[in-house]
Structures are given as C-alpha cells and as structure tokens.
Write an enzyme that holds these catalytic residues in place. Structure first.
Site, mmCIF file in Angstrom:
data_model
loop_
_atom_site.group_PDB
_atom_site.id
_atom_site.type_symbol
_atom_site.label_atom_id
_atom_site.label_comp_id
_atom_site.label_asym_id
_atom_site.label_seq_id
_atom_site.Cartn_x
_atom_site.Cartn_y
_atom_site.Cartn_z
ATOM 1 N N HIS A 243 48.550 13.561 23.213
ATOM 2 C CA HIS A 243 48.846 14.826 23.876
ATOM 3 C C HIS A 243 50.089 14.710 24.756
ATOM 4 O O HIS A 243 50.004 14.621 25.977
ATOM 5 C CB HIS A 243 47.634 15.283 24.707
ATOM 6 C CG HIS A 243 46.527 15.822 23.863
ATOM 7 N ND1 HIS A 243 45.217 15.861 24.264
ATOM 8 C CD2 HIS A 243 46.542 16.356 22.619
ATOM 9 C CE1 HIS A 243 44.473 16.397 23.319
ATOM 10 N NE2 HIS A 243 45.254 16.687 22.296
ATOM 11 N N GLU A 328 38.752 15.076 21.547
ATOM 12 C CA GLU A 328 37.899 13.872 21.583
ATOM 13 C C GLU A 328 36.424 14.262 21.638
ATOM 14 O O GLU A 328 35.603 13.690 20.907
ATOM 15 C CB GLU A 328 38.261 12.999 22.787
ATOM 16 C CG GLU A 328 37.427 11.717 22.814
ATOM 17 C CD GLU A 328 37.697 10.836 24.021
ATOM 18 O OE1 GLU A 328 38.842 10.819 24.521
ATOM 19 O OE2 GLU A 328 36.753 10.166 24.476
ATOM 20 N N CYS A 396 37.929 4.698 29.868
ATOM 21 C CA CYS A 396 38.641 3.503 29.402
ATOM 22 C C CYS A 396 39.418 2.834 30.530
ATOM 23 O O CYS A 396 39.684 3.434 31.573
ATOM 24 C CB CYS A 396 39.560 3.857 28.241
ATOM 25 S SG CYS A 396 41.063 4.659 28.772
ATOM 26 N N SER A 424 47.053 17.068 28.194
ATOM 27 C CA SER A 424 46.653 15.659 28.288
ATOM 28 C C SER A 424 45.558 15.528 29.347
ATOM 29 O O SER A 424 45.810 15.678 30.552
ATOM 30 C CB SER A 424 47.864 14.796 28.661
ATOM 31 O OG SER A 424 47.439 13.552 29.162
ATOM 32 N N SER A 425 44.343 15.230 28.899
ATOM 33 C CA SER A 425 43.203 15.161 29.816
ATOM 34 C C SER A 425 43.434 14.126 30.910
ATOM 35 O O SER A 425 43.250 14.400 32.091
ATOM 36 C CB SER A 425 41.931 14.823 29.023
ATOM 37 O OG SER A 425 40.864 14.537 29.887
HETATM 38 S S1 SF4 Z 1 43.599 6.704 27.218
HETATM 39 FE FE1 SF4 Z 1 42.087 5.095 26.805
HETATM 40 S S2 SF4 Z 1 40.805 5.925 25.154
HETATM 41 FE FE2 SF4 Z 1 42.668 7.182 25.249
HETATM 42 S S3 SF4 Z 1 44.068 6.232 23.775
HETATM 43 FE FE3 SF4 Z 1 44.478 5.291 25.763
HETATM 44 S S4 SF4 Z 1 43.213 3.429 25.787
HETATM 45 FE FE4 SF4 Z 1 42.417 4.743 24.184
#
Ligand code: SF4
Length: 523
Positions: A243, A328, A396, A424-425
């Site tokens: 995003h 997601e 994450c 973008s969350s």
């Molecule tokens: S923000 Fe976290 S879950 Fe999302 S793509 Fe990056 S590492 Fe993967």
C-alpha cells in the site's frame, strides 16, 4: 516573523506580486523589490538586497515555457536553476524547498509544474528553446541564476508564471494575452510566498529508526521486479502489491499492471498476489482459470492464515481483530468464513456467537496498534475466560518496532510527519500512535503533502515512515525541510532489524539460473 524579500525583475511583475501579497493575511515582513531586466541588473540588485539582510528570498516573475505540456498562466516552481548563459559562474543552484511551495500552490487550486529553470543572457529564439528543453529545463528566464547566486545561502524559492510556450511564442498574436494570464497567476500565487516565509527557520529533525521498508515489503517488490525480469512485461498484480502510491507508480512504469480482481487478468498472463494475502477462494479461482500465480503474501500474514485454518479445524470460533475492508483481513477471513467473525473494537465482542463458549480463539491483523488490539483481547478474555490466542504476537516485528520508534520521537517533537499512503494500515497506525503520545502528527505521501502551516513554530520535527514507504521519501522530506533553513538530524534507534524472507520457489530457481548464467558469461 521571517523577513522575506521578493525579487521581481519588471515593474508589472512587482505590481502583481505586491497586489497578491496585500491580500495575504500578514505581509508586514514581506518586501517586493524590483531588480531590473536581465542578468547584469539582477546581479547588481542582489548585492543591495543581500546587504539589507533579509532572512529569506523569493524570485517571482514571468518565464518562457519550454515543454509542450505547459500552458500560459501555469506556474513553475524551480527545483534547481541552471546558469545556461554563463553570467553567474555557470553553476546549477538547487532550491530544496520547492516541493513544499509547489504542494501549497496546488492545494490553493493553482496549476503548478516543478523542474529545472534555465537562466539565459539574451532572449532565446525557438531553436534555442528546444536545446534548453533537451538539456532538461522546463522554463527559461533571464534573472534567476544571478539572483540565487547572490543569495548567500539563505532559503530561496523561485516562482515563475508562464507567459509564452512553444505553441504560443513570445512574439506572436498571443503575447499580450499570455502576459496577462501570467501576471494573474503570479498575483494569485503571491500569498503562498508569505506562507512559505512563515515556515522558514532552522530545525532539528529526529528520524525514527527502524522506518520504511520491512522484510515482507522488500520481498514483495522484489517478486514483481523479478517476475518482470524473467517473464517480461506485462506482469499483472492483484491489488496494490504493497500500500504505497510511489511503489505502485514505479512498478507500473516498469510494466506491472495492477488490477482489483482476477477477472481482469487475461488468460495465460503472469499474475502476482500482493503482500497482504488472498483467500482460498481467490486461489481456487486462479486454478480454475489455469493461471499460475506467483505468491507475494508476506510469510507473517501466511502464518496468521495457518493459525485461522488450525483453530477452525479444531472447532473454534475465531475472532479476527482487524479493520473491515482491509485486504489482509478479507484474505484471512476467507480461510474459514463460517468459523470466523471480524472484531474491530471492544464493543463488537458482544456480537460474537460461539457454539461453545469454551472454544473461542482470537487472531489479529499484522499491522494493528498493540494498545488498541490489547483492549479488544481484554474484552474477549473477559467475556470468554477460556479464549485462546497469541496475545499481540500476530502484530509483526516491523509494525511493533516502528510504533516504538514513533513513540520515542513523538516524546521529543513539536510535530511528527509519517511517510506513507492513506491506505497503508501500519502507516496510519503510526500517526495515531504519535497522536496518542500527545504530539501533532500527519501522514504524507511525499514532501509536497506537507502543509506549510504545520511547520510554523515547529522547531523539532520527528519523521517516521510506514513499512511500505520507500526510504527515499524520508530523504526528500529532510531535504525539503533543509531548504527552509539549517537542519540537524538525529537517528533515534529503538531496534535494529535483520529479518529477511526467501523468494517463492518458482522465482528463486529461475533467478538462481540467471545468476549462474551471468557468472558463466563473466568468468
Ligand atoms: S508489515 Fe509485517 S506483516 Fe506486513 S509485509 Fe511487513 S513484515 Fe509482513
């Protein structure tokens, strides 16, 4: 308040700028000075202007457009000025705060181009226009280079309004109308120069670290790049690969085609699934179509999918904590739609209807704010004491680290700027995290999005970047702030990251072969 001198070569230009500045809310510290026509007069005038000691300088006036897409009346904000006439030492002088002025002018409803301005010693004819354009200039004048050369390192901007273009040359029936349109644009743009001056000043910049790309985003971008390299364009990508508007635009330039649904992908085409993951239904659809997708789903998102499948298979009702409509959550919910319910906030927990209250599990979107997610987990475990789940471990490492880093800079900043796109969350969560720490914070896709009003009075600015925002954007923002006065930067490091994810098998094998070939050829 900053003292600003606006340099205008001709009387009519000075008058247009004065009229516009008179309409600005506070012009007490702004002076418009007529510098005279041509490089020699401009250089002489600048000696006197500099001696008067203004804190900031702006050059305003009309200019000739060099490219076909410019129209009379369009504004040009110079990112750099090149002394094509050799009257000011032949140098190219940059104007780093140009994106800030250009963005503010656009938000005021004016048509603006940014790019290189060439200053020449004499009026140029049509053939010379073409040569300057080939050299990269978008507009031409006769004063900006000597004016900037004498600025003595002060913050400077150059704002020119186009009076003639290749289609409407200087000496033509359009001369008068072109001049009138240019002066009108100058008058309308002048109040924004006062706002630019109000934002001028030295600053401290605190850089949140870690910031920008995470391992999942780097991998996803590399997958599209490798697919383009191995298969050639076009490569179709279902949804935005990550995003971020800049990333998407750059990959589009390279030959990627972004689509919302698989139905838009032609038979036999190469298609990539985005980092946010897809539901099994999308995979089945691809298989039915005979498509052979390359999966760029982040492994950490895939891990949550696997947890959802496992809990559903064991007879649990799975509460997925996340945001409705996000790709997601849509992908994860698709793993077991009959056994899953989306929970956005603590109040939603009352709506859960488990067949067995002892068999409730929860999972979460990887990019949530930990404190918000914890509040929902508390609501779930309060209502269903036997509920099981990962705590906040589904969030994450990259999201967690960036939130910690933004908290660290927010505590010391007057203002926080977060580089990232509105969809973008994890970037939006960074803005919210800074705000919860009590600091004003804004999301910006580029330096042009920074509103000058935000900067007035902000002497310490924190800069963070979402996991999908390219690092170069942070560099551009720091450079733009530097164009308003001296900037000292400090990295505020809360964690170091070394996570790397491998490529999908099909790309890896082909890439290994390509590397082998390259090695064989070069040895
Ligand atoms: S923000 Fe976290 S879950 Fe999302 S793509 Fe990056 S590492 Fe993967």
């Amino acid at each position: 308040m900053t003292t600003l001198t606006v340099c205008a070569p001709l009387r009519v230009e000075a008058r247009a700028l004065r009229r516009g500045l008179d309409a600005a809310q506070d012009t007490s510290e702004v002076r418009v000075v007529r510098t005279g026509y041509g490089p020699a007069r401009a250089a002489a005038a600048m000696e006197q202007i500099a001696a008067a000691g203004p804190e900031a300088l702006a050059v305003g006036g009309v200019a000739g457009g060099l490219t076909d897409d410019l129209r009379v009346g369009d504004l040009v904000v110079a990112t750099e000025v090149t002394d094509a006439g050799g009257t000011a030492g032949g140098a190219t002088i940059s104007c780093p705060s140009a994106p800030l002025l250009a963005g503010e002018l656009r938000r005021a409803g004016l048509t603006v181009r940014t790019g290189r301005l060439a200053t020449v010693a004499h009026l140029v004819r049509h053939g010379q226009h073409a040569a300057l354009a080939v050299a990269g200039a978008i507009a031409v004048d006769m004063e900006s280079a000597p004016l900037l050369a004498g600025a003595g390192g002060r913050p400077v901007v150059v704002l020119r309004a186009i009076s003639d273009t290749p289609a409407h040359p200087l000496v033509s029936p359009h001369t008068v109308t072109g001049g009138i349109a240019a002066l009108r644009s100058l008058r309308e743009a002048a109040p924004v120069l006062a706002r630019w001056a109000a934002a001028v000043g030295p600053r401290q910049v605190l850089l949140a670290s870690p910031r920008s790309f995470c391992a999942g985003v780097e991998r996803a971008i590399e997958i599209v790049e490798l697919a383009l390299e191995q298969h050639g364009p076009p490569v179709y990508v279902r949804k935005q690969i990550v995003h971020n508007a800049t990333v998407v635009a750059e990959l589009e330039q390279a030959g990627a085609i972004f689509v919302d649904e698989l139905s838009e992908v032609p038979d036999g085409a190469n298609v990539v699934f985005s980092a946010h993951g897809v539901s099994p239904e999308v995979r089945q659809d691809a298989a039915r179509r005979g498509l052979d997708p390359i999966d760029a789903t982040c492994p950490l998102v895939a891990k949550v999918h696997a947890e959802a499948r496992r809990y559903a298979a064991d007879g649990y009702l799975v509460a997925l904590i996340g945001h409705a409509g996000h790709e997601e959550t849509e992908g994860t919910m698709g793993e077991a739609p009959a056994s899953m319910a989306l929970v956005e906030k603590p109040e939603d927990v009352a709506g859960l209807q488990p067949a067995d209250p002892a068999k409730v599990a929860y999972l979460m979107q990887t990019t949530l704010a930990a404190d918000e997610a914890s509040a929902v987990v508390d609501a779930i475990t309060e209502r269903y004491p036997a509920a099981t789940g990962p705590g906040t471990a589904d969030i994450c490492y990259a999201t967690t680290n960036r939130q910690q880093a933004v908290r660290a800079i927010a505590a010391r900043s007057d203002l926080v700027l977060v580089a990232g796109s509105a969809n973008s969350s994890n970037s939006v969560r960074l803005v919210e995290t800074a705000e919860r720490a009590g600091t004003r914070a804004y999301l910006v896709d580029s330096a042009e999005d920074i509103q000058l009003g935000w900067l007035a009075g902000a002497s310490t600015i924190g800069i963070a970047a979402g996991a999908s925002a390219p690092p170069a954007i942070v560099g551009q923002i720091v450079a733009a702030l530097g164009g308003l006065g001296g900037v000292t930067t400090e990295e505020v490091v809360v964690a170091t990251e070394s996570v790397q994810f491998g490529l999908p098998k099909e790309l890896r094998q082909a890439d290994d072969r390509a590397v082998l070939t390259r090695k064989t050829v070069s040895s």
